[in-house]
Design a protein around this motif. Structure first.
Motif, PDB file in Angstrom:
ATOM      1  N   SER A 177      -9.467  20.996  31.970  1.00  0.00           N
ATOM      2  CA  SER A 177      -9.924  19.724  31.418  1.00  0.00           C
ATOM      3  C   SER A 177     -10.162  19.806  29.910  1.00  0.00           C
ATOM      4  O   SER A 177      -9.644  19.010  29.137  1.00  0.00           O
ATOM      5  N   CYS A 178     -10.962  20.803  29.470  1.00  0.00           N
ATOM      6  CA  CYS A 178     -11.315  20.874  28.052  1.00  0.00           C
ATOM      7  C   CYS A 178     -10.759  22.128  27.391  1.00  0.00           C
ATOM      8  O   CYS A 178     -10.936  22.337  26.201  1.00  0.00           O
ATOM      9  N   HIS A 179     -10.094  22.982  28.174  1.00  0.00           N
ATOM     10  CA  HIS A 179      -9.445  24.189  27.671  1.00  0.00           C
ATOM     11  C   HIS A 179     -10.421  25.234  27.130  1.00  0.00           C
ATOM     12  O   HIS A 179     -10.028  26.108  26.357  1.00  0.00           O
ATOM     13  N   ALA A 180     -11.675  25.119  27.529  1.00  0.00           N
ATOM     14  CA  ALA A 180     -12.614  26.188  27.206  1.00  0.00           C
ATOM     15  C   ALA A 180     -12.228  27.408  28.033  1.00  0.00           C
ATOM     16  O   ALA A 180     -11.732  27.280  29.158  1.00  0.00           O
ATOM     17  N   VAL A 181     -12.447  28.586  27.493  1.00  0.00           N
ATOM     18  CA  VAL A 181     -12.113  29.813  28.205  1.00  0.00           C
ATOM     19  C   VAL A 181     -13.389  30.508  28.644  1.00  0.00           C
ATOM     20  O   VAL A 181     -14.274  30.778  27.841  1.00  0.00           O
ATOM     21  N   MET A 182     -13.460  30.765  29.944  1.00  0.00           N
ATOM     22  CA  MET A 182     -14.565  31.530  30.504  1.00  0.00           C
ATOM     23  C   MET A 182     -14.055  32.940  30.729  1.00  0.00           C
ATOM     24  O   MET A 182     -12.932  33.135  31.215  1.00  0.00           O
ATOM     25  N   GLU A 183     -14.863  33.934  30.403  1.00  0.00           N
ATOM     26  CA  GLU A 183     -14.393  35.292  30.642  1.00  0.00           C
ATOM     27  C   GLU A 183     -15.531  36.254  30.905  1.00  0.00           C
ATOM     28  O   GLU A 183     -16.666  36.043  30.482  1.00  0.00           O
ATOM     29  N   HIS A 184     -15.200  37.295  31.638  1.00  0.00           N
ATOM     30  CA  HIS A 184     -16.104  38.400  31.894  1.00  0.00           C
ATOM     31  C   HIS A 184     -15.332  39.679  31.612  1.00  0.00           C
ATOM     32  O   HIS A 184     -14.149  39.763  31.916  1.00  0.00           O
ATOM     33  N   THR A 185     -16.013  40.639  31.040  1.00  0.00           N
ATOM     34  CA  THR A 185     -15.383  41.928  30.796  1.00  0.00           C
ATOM     35  C   THR A 185     -16.160  42.995  31.546  1.00  0.00           C
ATOM     36  O   THR A 185     -17.386  43.065  31.452  1.00  0.00           O
ATOM     37  N   VAL A 186     -15.455  43.792  32.308  1.00  0.00           N
ATOM     38  CA  VAL A 186     -16.083  44.860  33.069  1.00  0.00           C
ATOM     39  C   VAL A 186     -15.500  46.192  32.601  1.00  0.00           C
ATOM     40  O   VAL A 186     -14.285  46.379  32.588  1.00  0.00           O
ATOM     41  N   THR A 187     -16.378  47.083  32.183  1.00  0.00           N
ATOM     42  CA  THR A 187     -15.932  48.393  31.739  1.00  0.00           C
ATOM     43  C   THR A 187     -15.934  49.359  32.922  1.00  0.00           C
ATOM     44  O   THR A 187     -16.939  49.481  33.622  1.00  0.00           O
ATOM     45  N   LEU A 188     -14.815  50.002  33.140  1.00  0.00           N
ATOM     46  CA  LEU A 188     -14.717  50.937  34.260  1.00  0.00           C
ATOM     47  C   LEU A 188     -15.347  52.264  33.854  1.00  0.00           C
ATOM     48  O   LEU A 188     -15.081  52.781  32.782  1.00  0.00           O
ATOM     49  N   SER A 189     -16.176  52.787  34.729  1.00  0.00           N
ATOM     50  CA  SER A 189     -16.760  54.089  34.452  1.00  0.00           C
ATOM     51  C   SER A 189     -15.729  55.176  34.758  1.00  0.00           C
ATOM     52  O   SER A 189     -14.973  55.070  35.717  1.00  0.00           O
TER      53      SER A 189
ATOM     54  N   TYR B 202     -16.083  35.952  41.214  1.00  0.00           N
ATOM     55  CA  TYR B 202     -16.017  34.941  40.154  1.00  0.00           C
ATOM     56  C   TYR B 202     -15.292  33.701  40.642  1.00  0.00           C
ATOM     57  O   TYR B 202     -15.633  32.580  40.297  1.00  0.00           O
ATOM     58  N   ASP B 203     -14.292  33.929  41.478  1.00  0.00           N
ATOM     59  CA  ASP B 203     -13.498  32.828  41.991  1.00  0.00           C
ATOM     60  C   ASP B 203     -14.331  31.865  42.829  1.00  0.00           C
ATOM     61  O   ASP B 203     -14.099  30.663  42.842  1.00  0.00           O
ATOM     62  N   THR B 204     -15.323  32.420  43.528  1.00  0.00           N
ATOM     63  CA  THR B 204     -16.122  31.561  44.407  1.00  0.00           C
ATOM     64  C   THR B 204     -17.426  31.113  43.755  1.00  0.00           C
ATOM     65  O   THR B 204     -17.931  30.046  44.060  1.00  0.00           O
ATOM     66  N   ARG B 205     -17.968  31.952  42.846  1.00  0.00           N
ATOM     67  CA  ARG B 205     -19.277  31.657  42.295  1.00  0.00           C
ATOM     68  C   ARG B 205     -19.231  30.945  40.944  1.00  0.00           C
ATOM     69  O   ARG B 205     -20.176  30.262  40.564  1.00  0.00           O
ATOM     70  N   GLU B 206     -18.174  31.134  40.199  1.00  0.00           N
ATOM     71  CA  GLU B 206     -18.119  30.524  38.869  1.00  0.00           C
ATOM     72  C   GLU B 206     -16.878  29.652  38.775  1.00  0.00           C
ATOM     73  O   GLU B 206     -15.861  30.037  38.234  1.00  0.00           O
ATOM     74  N   ARG B 207     -16.997  28.490  39.358  1.00  0.00           N
ATOM     75  CA  ARG B 207     -15.855  27.589  39.384  1.00  0.00           C
ATOM     76  C   ARG B 207     -16.152  26.276  38.686  1.00  0.00           C
ATOM     77  O   ARG B 207     -15.415  25.323  38.837  1.00  0.00           O
ATOM     78  N   VAL B 208     -17.245  26.254  37.932  1.00  0.00           N
ATOM     79  CA  VAL B 208     -17.562  25.052  37.171  1.00  0.00           C
ATOM     80  C   VAL B 208     -17.595  25.411  35.691  1.00  0.00           C
ATOM     81  O   VAL B 208     -18.288  26.329  35.278  1.00  0.00           O
ATOM     82  N   CYS B 209     -16.815  24.674  34.906  1.00  0.00           N
ATOM     83  CA  CYS B 209     -16.755  24.916  33.468  1.00  0.00           C
ATOM     84  C   CYS B 209     -18.131  24.700  32.847  1.00  0.00           C
ATOM     85  O   CYS B 209     -18.764  23.667  33.074  1.00  0.00           O
ATOM     86  N   THR B 210     -18.579  25.674  32.048  1.00  0.00           N
ATOM     87  CA  THR B 210     -19.896  25.543  31.423  1.00  0.00           C
ATOM     88  C   THR B 210     -19.868  24.555  30.260  1.00  0.00           C
ATOM     89  O   THR B 210     -20.903  24.091  29.813  1.00  0.00           O
ATOM     90  N   ALA B 211     -18.678  24.245  29.774  1.00  0.00           N
ATOM     91  CA  ALA B 211     -18.554  23.346  28.632  1.00  0.00           C
ATOM     92  C   ALA B 211     -18.540  21.881  29.051  1.00  0.00           C
ATOM     93  O   ALA B 211     -19.180  21.041  28.426  1.00  0.00           O
ATOM     94  N   CYS B 212     -17.815  21.556  30.112  1.00  0.00           N
ATOM     95  CA  CYS B 212     -17.667  20.154  30.487  1.00  0.00           C
ATOM     96  C   CYS B 212     -18.032  19.858  31.933  1.00  0.00           C
ATOM     97  O   CYS B 212     -18.079  18.700  32.336  1.00  0.00           O
TER      98      CYS B 212
END
Ligand SMILES: [Zn+2]
Length: 67
Positions: free
Chosen positions: A53-65, A17-27
């Motif tokens: 910048s806009c304080h939008a929160v991006m998140e992913h939830t992963v459930t551990l098996s 996520y650190d390398t692939r999702e580094r652009v805010c989807t909101a702004c």
């Protein structure tokens, strides 16, 4: 050990996520490397960052098996 493999898998996901999702989807603001934070309660892992910048929160939830 199981614990060690889970930990490395989680760290790998955070790095992903650190390398692939580094652009805010909101702004479109490009966040700094290392912005992703991971939290876990033992059964669920949450990864999130707050856009500086806009304080939008991006998140992913992963459930551990339960292996
Ligand atoms: Zn933003």
């Amino acid at each position: 050990m199981v614990t060690r493999s889970i930990r490395s898998a989680l760290e790998g996901l955070r790095a992903y996520y650190d390398t692939r999702e580094r652009v805010c989807t909101a702004c479109g603001f490009e966040v700094d490397e290392g912005s992703w934070v991971s939290e876990t309660n033992g059964s669920v892992v949450m990864y999130h960052y707050e856009c500086p910048s806009c304080h939008a929160v991006m998140e992913h939830t992963v459930t551990l098996s339960a292996a």
